[in-house]
Design an enzyme around this catalytic site. Structure first.
Site, PDB file in Angstrom:
ATOM      1  N   SER A   1      76.677  50.034  35.027  1.00 39.91           N
ATOM      2  CA  SER A   1      75.469  49.223  35.007  1.00 39.91           C
ATOM      3  C   SER A   1      74.651  49.325  33.498  1.00 39.91           C
ATOM      4  CB  SER A   1      74.502  49.244  36.167  1.00 39.91           C
ATOM      5  OG  SER A   1      73.497  48.371  36.115  1.00 39.91           O
TER       6      SER A   1
ATOM      7  N   ASP B   1      73.015  43.071  34.352  1.00 41.70           N
ATOM      8  CA  ASP B   1      72.064  42.059  35.012  1.00 41.70           C
ATOM      9  C   ASP B   1      71.010  41.226  34.262  1.00 41.70           C
ATOM     10  OD1 ASP B   1      72.246  43.415  37.858  1.00 41.70           O
ATOM     11  OD2 ASP B   1      72.099  45.394  36.640  1.00 41.70           O
TER      12      ASP B   1
ATOM     13  N   ASP C   1      77.078  47.027  44.552  1.00 40.20           N
ATOM     14  CA  ASP C   1      75.918  47.170  43.723  1.00 40.20           C
ATOM     15  C   ASP C   1      74.772  47.977  44.341  1.00 40.20           C
ATOM     16  OD1 ASP C   1      74.133  46.930  41.446  1.00 40.20           O
ATOM     17  OD2 ASP C   1      74.099  44.808  41.314  1.00 40.20           O
TER      18      ASP C   1
ATOM     19  N   PHE D   1      65.269  46.402  41.226  1.00 40.84           N
ATOM     20  CA  PHE D   1      64.903  47.672  40.248  1.00 40.84           C
ATOM     21  C   PHE D   1      66.166  48.594  40.844  1.00 40.84           C
ATOM     22  CE2 PHE D   1      61.164  45.357  41.153  1.00 40.84           C
ATOM     23  CZ  PHE D   1      60.572  45.425  39.795  1.00 40.84           C
ATOM     24  N   ALA D   2      66.186  49.624  39.804  1.00 43.24           N
ATOM     25  CA  ALA D   2      67.165  50.557  39.987  1.00 43.24           C
ATOM     26  C   ALA D   2      66.589  51.692  40.762  1.00 43.24           C
ATOM     27  CB  ALA D   2      67.586  51.113  38.623  1.00 43.24           C
TER      28      ALA D   2
ATOM     29  N   SER E   1      73.071  52.051  44.493  1.00 42.01           N
ATOM     30  CA  SER E   1      73.122  53.516  45.108  1.00 42.01           C
ATOM     31  C   SER E   1      74.743  54.032  45.251  1.00 42.01           C
ATOM     32  CB  SER E   1      72.344  53.745  46.290  1.00 42.01           C
ATOM     33  OG  SER E   1      72.049  54.978  46.445  1.00 42.01           O
TER      34      SER E   1
END
Length: 227
Positions: A8, A34, A175, A143-144, A177
């Site tokens: 990512s 993204d 997509d 959000f990551a 964690s």
């Protein structure tokens, strides 16, 4: 099927794009980009111009995740910039899904579709035969660094079962964690492609070659699969 890994790029050091991609190209199967428009989810991230810049260096394919209210506004731009796979959210194409999927094919890209955690697989069942990659979100969009939603393990299992029962060909990409804590559950449930972000790759070491080696060791330990 051998597990695949897609990095990512919203999680990378954007001040060091060329160097990081040159390193990652040696290890990754592809790149996950993204695009958020600030409307579909409350964040603004990458863009078609970013795809074009990365394509000057990257030798591995780039898949584009459209977190946008009007994905058809972005398909031509992303394809022209070098996207290999384009994945709009199923929630955004309900009124014109077949036209949108045909549009992606027409511009020469593979067809993806993405589902939010709360969206059932039945929502897109009638066109899964047309899909090359089914992306299942295991965190909410935007959000990551969010915690893994454990209920999604059953959804991955269901996606694998539907594929086998119907003879469909899509890969299951996860997509959100993907890291040491979840690798085992995700792999056993049927995940084919793991998207690596902050927790699964970039936080493991400042040296990306070392970080990727650590990730592979963790994956092998948690899954019993030799990469």
């Amino acid at each position: 099927m051998k597990p695949e890994f897609s990095v990512s790029l919203m999680c990378m050091d954007l001040l060091d794009i060329r160097h990081q991609i040159e390193i990652l190209d040696q290890f990754t199967d592809g790149y996950h980009i993204d695009i958020m428009d600030g409307h579909y989810c409350k964040n603004i991230t990458l863009s078609p111009d970013f795809i074009r810049v990365c394509g000057q260096v990257a030798k591995k394919p780039m898949d584009v995740h459209l977190m946008t209210t009007d994905p058809n506004d972005w398909i031509d731009l992303c394809a022209e910039a070098g996207a290999a796979l384009i994945s709009p959210h199923a929630e955004t194409i309900n009124t014109d899904c077949f036209r949108t999927l045909n549009h992606i094919c027409d511009v020469g890209c593979k067809v993806g579709i993405t589902l939010n955690p709360a969206t059932p697989l039945q929502y897109c069942k009638h066109y899964l035969d047309r899909v090359d990659v089914l992306t299942l979100m295991t965190v909410d969009v935007g959000f990551a660094g969010q915690p893994f939603i454990t209920e999604m393990v059953g959804k991955i299992e269901e996606a694998k079962r539907l594929r086998e029962e119907n003879g469909w060909h899509y890969k299951i990409m996860v997509d959100g964690s993907c890291n040491r804590k979840t690798f085992g559950r995700l792999y056993r449930a049927g995940t084919d492609v793991f998207i690596l972000g902050s927790s699964g790759l970039f936080s493991l070491d400042d040296n990306l070659q070392t970080a990727f080696s650590k990730m592979k060791a963790q994956f092998e330990e948690e899954t019993g699969v030799r990469l």
